[in-house]
Design a protein around this motif. Structure first.
Motif, PDB file in Angstrom:
ATOM      1  N   PRO A  78       0.823  -1.220   0.000  1.00 54.35           N
ATOM      2  CA  PRO A  78       0.000   0.000   0.000  1.00 54.35           C
ATOM      3  C   PRO A  78       0.848   1.256   0.000  1.00 54.35           C
ATOM      4  CG  PRO A  78      -0.769  -1.585   1.642  1.00 54.35           C
ATOM      5  CD  PRO A  78       0.547  -2.092   1.155  1.00 54.35           C
ATOM      6  N   ASP A  79       0.205   2.342  -0.403  1.00 53.23           N
ATOM      7  CA  ASP A  79       0.854   3.645  -0.348  1.00 53.23           C
ATOM      8  C   ASP A  79       1.110   4.049   1.096  1.00 53.23           C
ATOM      9  OD1 ASP A  79       0.884   3.808  -3.012  1.00 53.23           O
ATOM     10  OD2 ASP A  79      -0.664   5.351  -3.206  1.00 53.23           O
ATOM     11  N   LYS A  80       1.899   5.083   1.207  1.00 51.04           N
ATOM     12  CA  LYS A  80       2.150   5.655   2.530  1.00 51.04           C
ATOM     13  C   LYS A  80       0.864   6.272   3.075  1.00 51.04           C
ATOM     14  CE  LYS A  80       5.831   8.177   2.984  1.00 51.04           C
ATOM     15  NZ  LYS A  80       6.749   9.327   2.888  1.00 51.04           N
ATOM     16  N   CYS A  81       0.553   5.967   4.310  1.00 52.35           N
ATOM     17  CA  CYS A  81      -0.660   6.518   4.925  1.00 52.35           C
ATOM     18  C   CYS A  81      -0.496   8.019   5.167  1.00 52.35           C
ATOM     19  CB  CYS A  81      -0.944   5.817   6.257  1.00 52.35           C
ATOM     20  SG  CYS A  81      -1.427   4.096   6.088  1.00 52.35           S
ATOM     21  N   THR A  82      -1.635   8.675   5.219  1.00 50.95           N
ATOM     22  CA  THR A  82      -1.604  10.073   5.647  1.00 50.95           C
ATOM     23  C   THR A  82      -1.277  10.139   7.136  1.00 50.95           C
ATOM     24  OG1 THR A  82      -3.961  10.061   6.145  1.00 50.95           O
ATOM     25  CG2 THR A  82      -3.302  10.738   3.933  1.00 50.95           C
ATOM     26  N   ALA A  83      -0.720  11.279   7.542  1.00 52.69           N
ATOM     27  CA  ALA A  83      -0.383  11.441   8.955  1.00 52.69           C
ATOM     28  C   ALA A  83      -1.664  11.409   9.794  1.00 52.69           C
ATOM     29  CB  ALA A  83       0.358  12.750   9.167  1.00 52.69           C
ATOM     30  N   PRO A  84      -1.651  10.734  10.946  1.00 52.92           N
ATOM     31  CA  PRO A  84      -2.842  10.715  11.817  1.00 52.92           C
ATOM     32  C   PRO A  84      -3.256  12.119  12.234  1.00 52.92           C
ATOM     33  CG  PRO A  84      -1.273   9.034  12.482  1.00 52.92           C
ATOM     34  CD  PRO A  84      -0.582   9.876  11.466  1.00 52.92           C
ATOM     35  N   TYR A  85      -4.549  12.316  12.440  1.00 53.33           N
ATOM     36  CA  TYR A  85      -5.082  13.627  12.783  1.00 53.33           C
ATOM     37  C   TYR A  85      -6.279  13.438  13.703  1.00 53.33           C
ATOM     38  CZ  TYR A  85      -8.618  12.377   9.306  1.00 53.33           C
ATOM     39  OH  TYR A  85      -9.609  11.749   8.625  1.00 53.33           O
ATOM     40  N   HIS A 122      -7.371   9.622  13.846  1.00 51.60           N
ATOM     41  CA  HIS A 122      -7.834   8.984  12.622  1.00 51.60           C
ATOM     42  C   HIS A 122      -6.772   9.157  11.544  1.00 51.60           C
ATOM     43  CE1 HIS A 122     -12.172   8.838  13.999  1.00 51.60           C
ATOM     44  NE2 HIS A 122     -11.648   9.707  14.848  1.00 51.60           N
ATOM     45  N   TRP A 123      -6.914   8.378  10.485  1.00 54.05           N
ATOM     46  CA  TRP A 123      -6.089   8.545   9.298  1.00 54.05           C
ATOM     47  C   TRP A 123      -6.892   8.120   8.074  1.00 54.05           C
ATOM     48  CZ3 TRP A 123      -5.236   4.996  13.140  1.00 54.05           C
ATOM     49  CH2 TRP A 123      -5.383   3.637  12.818  1.00 54.05           C
ATOM     50  N   GLN A 124      -6.453   8.602   6.935  1.00 51.42           N
ATOM     51  CA  GLN A 124      -7.139   8.278   5.695  1.00 51.42           C
ATOM     52  C   GLN A 124      -6.647   6.918   5.182  1.00 51.42           C
ATOM     53  OE1 GLN A 124      -9.529   9.994   4.391  1.00 51.42           O
ATOM     54  NE2 GLN A 124      -9.385  11.850   5.654  1.00 51.42           N
ATOM     55  N   GLU A 125      -7.577   6.143   4.638  1.00 53.89           N
ATOM     56  CA  GLU A 125      -7.189   4.866   4.043  1.00 53.89           C
ATOM     57  C   GLU A 125      -6.343   5.143   2.809  1.00 53.89           C
ATOM     58  OE1 GLU A 125      -9.193   0.894   1.958  1.00 53.89           O
ATOM     59  OE2 GLU A 125     -10.466   2.437   2.870  1.00 53.89           O
ATOM     60  N   THR A 141      -7.532  -2.850  12.538  1.00 53.98           N
ATOM     61  CA  THR A 141      -8.369  -3.060  11.342  1.00 53.98           C
ATOM     62  C   THR A 141      -9.181  -1.836  10.974  1.00 53.98           C
ATOM     63  OG1 THR A 141     -10.107  -3.990  12.747  1.00 53.98           O
ATOM     64  CG2 THR A 141      -8.519  -5.525  11.788  1.00 53.98           C
ATOM     65  N   GLU A 142      -9.306  -0.865  11.862  1.00 56.60           N
ATOM     66  CA  GLU A 142     -10.043   0.353  11.557  1.00 56.60           C
ATOM     67  C   GLU A 142      -9.057   1.473  11.216  1.00 56.60           C
ATOM     68  OE1 GLU A 142     -13.221   0.340  11.367  1.00 56.60           O
ATOM     69  OE2 GLU A 142     -13.553  -1.647  12.227  1.00 56.60           O
ATOM     70  N   THR A 143      -9.613   2.579  10.723  1.00 53.92           N
ATOM     71  CA  THR A 143      -8.775   3.740  10.404  1.00 53.92           C
ATOM     72  C   THR A 143      -8.783   4.736  11.538  1.00 53.92           C
ATOM     73  OG1 THR A 143     -10.645   4.761   9.267  1.00 53.92           O
ATOM     74  CG2 THR A 143      -9.074   3.502   7.930  1.00 53.92           C
ATOM     75  N   HIS A 144      -8.896   4.254  12.766  1.00 59.14           N
ATOM     76  CA  HIS A 144      -8.774   5.121  13.936  1.00 59.14           C
ATOM     77  C   HIS A 144      -8.278   4.264  15.088  1.00 59.14           C
ATOM     78  CE1 HIS A 144     -12.476   3.417  15.719  1.00 59.14           C
ATOM     79  NE2 HIS A 144     -12.951   3.460  14.475  1.00 59.14           N
ATOM     80  N   TYR A 145      -7.725   4.931  16.106  1.00 60.16           N
ATOM     81  CA  TYR A 145      -7.194   4.207  17.250  1.00 60.16           C
ATOM     82  C   TYR A 145      -7.196   5.166  18.433  1.00 60.16           C
ATOM     83  CZ  TYR A 145      -4.313   0.990  19.960  1.00 60.16           C
ATOM     84  OH  TYR A 145      -3.855   0.134  20.917  1.00 60.16           O
ATOM     85  N   CYS A 146      -7.280   4.591  19.616  1.00 58.37           N
ATOM     86  CA  CYS A 146      -7.350   5.386  20.851  1.00 58.37           C
ATOM     87  C   CYS A 146      -6.188   5.010  21.748  1.00 58.37           C
ATOM     88  CB  CYS A 146      -8.680   5.157  21.569  1.00 58.37           C
ATOM     89  SG  CYS A 146      -8.799   6.040  23.144  1.00 58.37           S
ATOM     90  N   LEU A 147      -5.435   6.033  22.204  1.00 56.92           N
ATOM     91  CA  LEU A 147      -4.397   5.866  23.220  1.00 56.92           C
ATOM     92  C   LEU A 147      -4.943   6.416  24.529  1.00 56.92           C
ATOM     93  CD1 LEU A 147      -1.192   7.013  21.291  1.00 56.92           C
ATOM     94  CD2 LEU A 147      -1.830   4.675  21.884  1.00 56.92           C
ATOM     95  N   ASP A 148      -4.954   5.603  25.575  1.00 58.83           N
ATOM     96  CA  ASP A 148      -5.461   6.067  26.864  1.00 58.83           C
ATOM     97  C   ASP A 148      -4.398   5.900  27.934  1.00 58.83           C
ATOM     98  OD1 ASP A 148      -5.438   3.353  26.997  1.00 58.83           O
ATOM     99  OD2 ASP A 148      -7.604   3.108  27.211  1.00 58.83           O
ATOM    100  N   ASN A 149      -4.775   6.333  29.158  1.00 63.83           N
ATOM    101  CA  ASN A 149      -3.855   6.337  30.306  1.00 63.83           C
ATOM    102  C   ASN A 149      -2.636   7.214  30.020  1.00 63.83           C
ATOM    103  OD1 ASN A 149      -5.531   4.553  31.746  1.00 63.83           O
ATOM    104  ND2 ASN A 149      -4.566   2.788  30.750  1.00 63.83           N
TER     105      ASN A 149
END
Length: 1615
Positions: free
Chosen positions: A354-361, A376-379, A410-418
């Motif tokens: 795959p191409d390089k992902c966009t920077a997370p935002y 989030h990031w763009q597919e 597997t999704e185009t988003h992720y959560c960092l907690d703590n």
């Protein structure tokens, strides 16, 4: 006769006549039917020469005689001409008869014009007027044509061509009727194929048959046209890589002009999961050199211009992975372009990662929390294979040290907690598909790409709060606390302390402190318990308060008080007042130490408290102020100060009005502070008020009466500065007692009804003039005694001298005195001008009836009556508290009520008393008499309380609020205030306006000297009272919006204006208004379908801009189809004040207008702009280049590709500047951008000048999106600067800001010039050399290296000698060596690209008469630089070696050596030594053998020879001591001359001879270099195998001190 037809003879004559010395140039022909030639016919025109004299024989002249009607016989004669004239006619020819048969052969067809792609215009000519005289004329002509000449071999071939359209036959035929005799009009042949060549034949047809076909014509070609439409491309997968495609293009018929290129279009890339591409795009124009070429024969060569079909195979690289493409093409030739081919088959490339992902935002603000963050990031593009999962790599530092990895997302988003609040995270994400993992996304912190953060929060609770009282400070507390455990992710900017005397913190106060964890609080109550709590504050807000702490403050220690210093004597000045009197102005300076910047300076030993106010005391009198005739004390005069406590000395001025004329005055000042009061200052200088009229006589007393006289006495009043010289006395008859006649009582019979009663007369009688009586001295005494004279004058000026006068001639009983004092009020009266602003004089008349007892005195009671109040209704007020009681003697009938407020009245009552008792009180004054009993009013008091400017609700217009000014009514000073004047001044300064400009905003208009002035009139139904609040509302309408104002107020009564405007108010901003009308927009940049429109911020009128609105239209007046620019487009670049309007029509003019909005509302619309035409424009200037690498050899820099503005960038220009020119580059760039022509720019670049200037085409870049460039040939330790600009078809952009802060690193020195020989010894050489540029690091040493080349024995052998004594083997130390010398600091350093001072070295341990190659290198802290070119030097000769054995000489004859002598010697069985010995010295050779190094093998310079007239100097034949072997055009004359052959290393100079050299030298003027060519003789034996041909081009034009030096070629020999 050569040939005959039915109407024609072809006659020829051989030129065999004797010319008799003049060449025959003309033959003439005549004929007749009669042999006698009786009527000969001269044939028109000379005979033409059909053959020239040559190997075939003499000349032949021929003439066509046509148009003959009779068959014959014909007799012909000819004659010739030369310069002398014609010859005689020749003998008759044999009789000739015409033929009767089919027409003769016509001449070959010729081309007139190729008039179109499908037709040719040809013409035919009869070879000999091929008509039939007796057999009939020509009826018609036939023309046939074909593509090949072979098709015309068959005379019967040919089919009639169709009248319209292309002929399908191999041989086509056309006929036309024969034209009139003698005319052969051209024939147009149509139906041909474009670009083809045709051959033609023509024949005549008569009644006797068809004539023979003419000879085949040349090939005539129709005009070419564009190629035919090609077939569809055959596309295959490329073999070079998985992302290429091989295109096989079958070129169509070129139609006479070769195909030069193919325009290749493509459709794609298309993927299964993305919208299909529907627009065909041009890939490139493929040319011959881009392809692999194949050829196959054509199927039908008759209709083809080329016998082969050309197949171009072109490979398309860099296709998108996993994408499908389709192609089509058209062909181009010199005429035009063919139609597009059909669409090719589909080709699909291999998938990739795959191409390089966009920077997370962050998708929204809610995604960031203090302890967690969701991004989030763009597919990305899946690369042709579906994405399976994502991999996250994150770290809390920019270097990704200790990073963490999260896989299988597997999704185009992720959560960092703590996480921690306000914590930055650096993220990189990569996608993985069936092929593999793609690249991680970019993390560019300065662009906020791949960087997210948790949001901050308020700090946590402040711990460990402690407090204690400050020692020796009453009411002061010291607090300290610890840092909160959490700062909430933001720096703690301050702490907030709350304190109260109550535990529940009621009535608490707060103090904001800086971010220090300790504080001192002062001004608390001494010996009081306080509760304290502290909270931390950051950018988010305030945290929770800490646990309370309690502290008991210390008692207040005794304070040190230092009284103010005594002021300096004030300055006084007498001025004329508006009412005609005079006033005294008093000025003084503050007796205090202060700083103009910080104000009051506390000094424990000198001053502890600021001066707050003053008292000013005025004394006046005659003849000195101490007499105290007039004294006045003003107290509580305030000391004005600035906000920084700087005193305003200009405000220390007061004015005393009502000066007594002719008196002497002085003033003194006392200062007050919280520490006490100062002593009175010394008196000011004494000034005198101008003299005035005498005071009125205050009292006149009756000292005695008779029946007709009255004696009166009075004290003289003050002369007010001048002596009193006399008095005027008049008297008035008040009432008459009736019943008296001539001083005696009348008899009752003569009495009238009024007898015994008083009649009021009240009439003035006579007037007398009384001179001043000097009671001090007579005139004679004053003349004798000056002291008596001064005393007399003083008594006259001051008054007090009692004068007496007797009024005589009065009638008896004309006046009556009552026995008791009654109704004394009628006797009261105010003496004229007896009132001042603080006192009033009143007097009364003595009672006329004393009750038989002597009058003992008077009792006076008076009360003040405030102006504007009624007289008390009862006399109780005269006996209440506040009334003044005075007991006076019998002679005092006047009293002065003092201490009144200006304008207040003194209401008196009086009674007399004697031994018997008191009379009744006089009546109270009436209301009408109050005015006469009042003190003089004064002007209103100046404002001492600052006015207040306050906001109010605005009911008048759109502005957000209005302003009002409120103030307190000052002291009226005795008269009602008629009106107030209000002045509003602008409070901003030029510095404030400058700061607004520097912030990039439009400032308001500069302040005016004229203030806004308003007038507030007194209410009609009442008067203002002191302390009443007065206000003026709705003041905003005249104010400049958004600017600060201060207010001054001044009261005015009927007395006049208040003294001064008083204190000003605090400044307050005027309410904002709509923004002003903006300027029309501009458009500096255009694209084919977009415009970049810039707008200007107008004056915002007190409120920042919030929005802007744009409309555009194709109509100049916006009357139709005006479109609004979307708000998101407008506000995307709101801060840059520009918009990018896209999706416009190409080459269309648009007109724009806009308006701006602030918190108040929208401004007016701007004027409609000029028309902006869409279309490409020159590129934007590139940004400042970035340095990638720099060393001593090269400078590598890059720049971001600028905006092309609709037209692709095709090239760039860059320049390099160095040394002291770097400081001028910024100005150079500014000047270049101001130039309007390229000539001006070139002149500026030449004037600097720049070191290097390059133009780079875009095709030369490996990555056109990120261009870079390399400048080579740098020197060390020098500053450099570069700049770049871009170009497209619309022109050049401006130059970029220069990259001018780069310095090349220091390095080893440059190559020095060639050394020179100073002195040669038998075993030593003294060598000189110059220093090169040291590359920024000073040269400390130099190394001189030598290499042994050849000694006497080698030269002896080379010249044919023999060795009879074995030579000793050479040791390594005899072959090479070096010497190192230190360079003193005083030797001149070389400048860049130049040479410096010289030094020398001594080489020892050498052999006599030996050739050595000497090189030099210089050394600094970086090491040694390159070695110089080697110079060959010869040591001095030594003693010869021992001769060998004596033997017989060789008997072979030494014939001269020819050109191939070396080969001849070899064939003869001789050797090379013998052959070369035939030359007496080296000068006999055409050229000496040329040495060659290993690097020289790489040189392949062109072989040239020396012109014959070119001078060539060869080495001398002798090898004397110190000789240097060069081939050059001039010899070195001194050590200053430099010879350099380029950079060399020390170990490379092992010279090898190549095969067959014989050298010739030639000069090449164009590039100022020498070309050396070694000519190889013909190889004829193996003995010449060591020699090889060698050529080398030597660069020239080395410059030093403006002299040209040719480089040097070593010439050495060796086997």
């Amino acid at each position: 006769m050569q040939e005959r037809t039915k109407t024609t003879f072809i006659m020829e004559v051989e030129d065999k006549a004797e010319n008799h010395g003049s060449i025959v140039f003309r033959y003439e022909l005549r004929y007749d039917f009669d042999p006698q030639m009786l009527n000969p016919v001269l044939v028109s025109g000379p005979m033409a020469c059909s053959r020239q004299a040559g190997s075939q024989g003499c000349r032949i002249f021929q003439h066509v005689v046509n148009g003959l009607q009779k068959r014959g016989p014909y007799y012909f004669q000819s004659r010739c001409w030369n310069a002398a004239g014609p010859s005689r006619w020749s003998p008759l020819s044999v009789p000739l008869l015409l033929l009767v048969s089919e027409p003769a052969r016509l001449a070959a067809v010729t081309l007139v014009e190729a008039d179109s792609c499908e037709s040719l215009i040809v013409e035919y000519r009869q070879a000999g007027d091929l008509g039939a005289t007796f057999g009939g004329g020509v009826d018609e002509y036939e023309l046939r044509y074909a593509r090949k000449e072979a098709y015309l071999d068959d005379p019967d071939a040919g089919q009639l061509a169709p009248a319209v359209g292309r002929s399908p036959h191999q041989v086509s035929l056309m006929r036309w009727p024969a034209p009139p005799h003698g005319e052969q009009p051209p024939v147009r042949v149509a139906g041909l194929i474009t670009g083809r060549k045709y051959v033609f034949q023509v024949r005549a047809v008569s009644a006797f048959g068809h004539g023979p076909w003419s000879f085949v014509s040349d090939k005539f070609q129709t005009l070419p046209s564009r190629p035919e439409r090609p077939e569809a491309i055959n596309v295959e997968k490329g073999a070079l890589n998985p992302f290429s495609a091989k295109l096989k293009m079958f070129l169509p018929e070129a139609n006479g002009s070769p195909v030069t290129g193919c325009r290749l279009l493509y459709l794609g890339p298309n993927w299964t999961n993305r919208p299909a591409a529907t627009e065909w795009k041009e890939l490139k124009i493929v040319e011959f050199d881009d392809c692999e070429i194949q050829q196959i024969p054509v199927e039908d060569p008759d209709f083809a211009t080329d016998p082969f079909v050309h197949i171009w195979e072109f490979t398309v690289l860099h296709l998108e992975p996993g994408a499908s493409y389709r192609f089509k093409f058209s062909c181009l030739n010199a005429i035009g372009e063919s139609e597009m081919s059909d669409v090719s088959n589909v080709v699909t490339t291999m998938p990739t990662v795959p191409d390089k992902c966009t920077a997370p935002y962050l998708a929204s603000e809610e995604d960031a929390e203090p302890y967690r963050v969701t991004f989030h990031w763009q597919e990305p593009h899946h690369g042709g294979s579906d994405i399976q999962f994502y991999t996250l790599m994150w770290a809390s530092n920019i270097r990704f040290q200790g990073y963490k990895v999260v896989e299988n997302i597997t999704e185009t988003h992720y959560c960092l907690d703590n996480m921690e609040p306000n914590m930055k995270f650096y993220l990189r994400i990569a996608a993985t598909n069936g092929v593999g993992q793609g690249k991680f996304s970019d993390c560019i912190p300065h662009l906020a790409h791949g960087v997210i953060a948790t949001i901050p929060r308020v700090p946590s609770v402040v711990p460990a709060l402690q407090g204690e009282p400050i020692k020796d400070k009453g009411g002061a507390v010291h607090l300290s606390w610890a840092k909160p455990e959490q700062d909430g992710g933001c720096m703690i900017t301050r702490y907030r302390v709350s304190f109260s005397e109550y535990e529940d913190f009621s009535s608490s106060k707060e103090v904001n402190l800086k971010a220090m964890r300790a504080a001192n609080l002062y001004e608390l109550k001494p010996e009081a318990l306080y509760y304290f709590k502290v909270s931390a504050v950051n950018a988010v807000g305030q945290g929770e308060y800490s646990e309370p702490a309690t502290v008991v403050t210390n008692p207040m220690p005794p304070e040190k008080f230092i009284r103010p210093r005594t002021p300096e004597p004030p300055q006084v000045e007498v001025k004329e007042a508006e009412d005609g009197g005079h006033s005294l102005t008093v000025r003084w300076s503050i007796p205090e130490t202060y700083d103009n910047r910080v104000g009051f300076i506390y000094d424990q030993e000198k001053q502890t408290h600021m001066i707050t106010h003053y008292s000013i005391y005025l004394q006046g009198g005659y003849p000195s102020p101490d007499v105290n005739e007039h004294e006045e004390l003003r107290e509580d005069f305030p000391q004005a100060r600035t906000k920084k406590t700087v005193p305003k000395n200009g405000h220390n001025v007061t004015e005393f009005a009502g000066l007594v004329p002719g008196r002497y005055y002085h003033a003194t000042v006392k200062a007050f502070s919280a520490a006490g009061e100062s002593d009175w200052s010394l008196p000011s200088e004494v000034v005198r008020s101008p003299p005035g009229r005498p005071d009125p006589v205050r009292e006149v007393n009756v000292t005695g009466t008779t029946h007709n006289t009255v004696s009166i006495a009075w004290p003289s009043p003050s002369g007010n500065g001048e002596c009193v010289v006399g008095f005027h006395v008049r008297w008035r008859e008040i009432r008459v007692l009736r019943g008296w006649n001539n001083g005696k009582p009348a008899c009752p019979a003569d009495s009238d009804e009024m007898t015994g009663q008083y009649e009021e007369v009240n009439q003035w009688l006579d007037e007398a003039e009384v001179p001043f009586y000097d009671a001090v001295a007579t005139e004679a005494e004053k003349e004798v005694s000056p002291a008596l004279r001064r005393l007399s004058r003083r008594s006259s000026v001051l008054g007090g001298v009692v004068h007496e006068y007797v009024i005589t001639g009065l009638q008896p009983a004309r006046m009556f005195v009552h026995a008791r004092l009654r109704d004394c009020s009628k006797s009261l009266g105010l003496a004229p001008e007896a009132a001042t602003i603080n006192d009033v004089s009143f007097h009364w008349i003595a009672p006329r009836y004393l009750g038989g007892e002597n009058l003992l005195g008077y009792e006076v009671r008076w009360i003040p009556n405030t102006v504007g109040y009624d007289v008390p209704s009862s006399s109780d007020a005269f006996f209440a508290e506040g009334a003044t009681e005075v007991v006076l003697g019998p002679d005092c009938r006047e009293w002065v009520a003092k201490g009144l407020h200006p304008g207040d009245a003194a209401l008196p009552i009086v009674r007399a008393y004697n031994e018997i008792g008191y009379s009744e009180w006089s009546r109270m004054p009436f209301q009408e008499e109050v005015e006469a009993l009042s003190s003089k009013p004064d002007t209103p008091e100046a404002m001492t309380t600052p006015p207040r400017i306050e906001r109010t609700v605005n009911f008048l217009d759109h502005r957000p609020y209005s302003l009002k000014v409120a103030w307190e009514c000052p002291d009226l000073m005795g008269r009602p205030i008629q009106f107030f004047k209000l002045r509003l001044f602008r409070a901003d300064t030029e510095d404030d306006l400058k700061a607004i400009r520097e912030a990039g905003h439009v400032p308001p208009p500069p302040p005016s000297d004229e203030p806004l002035e308003f007038k507030v009139e007194r209410p009609k139904d009442r008067d203002w009272t002191m302390g009443e609040t007065i206000q003026l509302v709705n003041l905003h309408q005249g104010m400049i919006p958004g600017t600060p104002y201060i207010a001054y107020v001044r009261a005015t009564s009927e007395v006049g204006d208040a003294k001064g405007w008083g204190v000003p108010s605090a400044s307050h901003l005027a309410p904002a208004d709509y923004p002003s009308k903006p300027e029309p927009p501009t458009c500096p940049w255009q694209w084919p379908t977009a415009l970049e429109v810039h707008w200007t911020e107008p004056w915002t009128q007190g409120s920042d801009l919030e929005s802007v609105e744009f409309f555009y239209s194709k109509w100049e007046d916006h009357s139709q189809n005006a479109f609004k620019v979307p708000d998101d487009v407008v506000h995307q670049t709101f801060d840059e004040k520009q918009i990018h309007v896209a999706a416009l029509e190409y080459a269309t003019t648009y007109y724009f207008k806009y308006r701006v909005k602030n918190a108040v509302g929208w401004s007016e619309w701007s004027e409609i702009s000029q028309g902006f035409l869409t279309g490409a424009c020159r590129p934007a200037p590139p940004k400042k280049p970035e340095l990638e690498h720099i060393d001593m050899e090269q400078l590598i820099f890059k720049w971001n590709r600028p905006n092309s503005h609709g037209c692709p960038i095709d090239r760039y220009e860059v320049f390099l500047a160095d040394q002291d020119r770097v400081a001028k580059v910024k100005k150079l760039v500014d000047d270049l951008n101001e130039c309007s022509t390229s000539e001006e720019q070139k002149q500026l670049l030449d004037d600097l000048p720049v070191k290097d200037f390059h133009e780079i085409k875009v095709e030369e870049f490996a990555n056109p999106a990120l261009p870079d460039h390399i400048f080579e040939g740098l020197l060390g330790g020098l500053p450099y600067a570069v700049a770049v600009r871009a170009h497209n078809l619309e022109g050049w952009s401006d130059w970029s800001p220069p990259l001018d802060d780069i310095v090349s690193p220091t390095a080893a020195p440059e190559e020095p010039p060639a050394p020179w020989l100073i002195e040669a010894g038998k075993d030593s050489l003294r060598v000189g050399f110059s220093l090169p540029y040291d590359n920024g690091d000073i040269i400390t040493r130099a190394e001189v290296a030598w290499f042994r080349l050849a000694g006497p024995m080698e030269r002896h052998i080379a010249l044919g000698g023999k060795v009879t004594v074995p030579a000793a083997a050479h040791k390594k130390e005899d072959e090479e060596g070096d010497a190192t010398v230190d360079i003193p600091p005083e030797v001149e350093r070389a400048k860049p690209e130049d040479y410096g001072g010289s030094w020398e070295a001594l080489l020892t341990g050498l052999a006599p008469g030996t050739e050595y190659e000497v090189q030099v290198t210089c050394i600094n802290s970086h090491g040694n630089g390159p070695y110089s070119i080697g110079m060959i030097m010869v040591s001095s000769a030594g003693v010869p070696d021992m001769p060998g054995k004596i033997r017989h000489a060789n008997s072979i004859a030494k014939a001269p050596v020819e050109e191939d002598e070396f080969a001849a010697l070899a064939i003869a069985g001789g050797n090379f030594d013998r052959g070369i010995s035939n030359f007496s010295n080296l000068s006999d050779l055409e050229a000496p053998p040329t040495p060659h190094s290993s690097e020289d093998e790489e040189s392949d310079g062109a072989m040239q020879t020396v012109p014959e007239n070119e001078e060539v100097l060869l080495p001398p034949s002798a090898t004397a001591g110190g000789a240097v072997f060069f081939t050059r055009t001039h010899m070195l004359q001194s050590s200053d001359e430099v010879v350099s052959l380029g950079s060399q290393t020390r170990r490379r100079n092992r010279w090898n001879f190549l095969s067959d050299p014989c050298t010739s030298v030639s000069q090449r003027p164009p590039n100022d270099s020498l070309q050396f060519q070694l000519l190889a003789p013909q190889r004829k034996c193996s003995l010449l195998s060591p020699w090889k041909m060698w050529a080398k081009t030597i660069e020239s034009a080395e410059r030093r001190n403006s002299s040209n030096f040719l480089r040097v070629v070593r010439v050495c020999r060796g086997m």
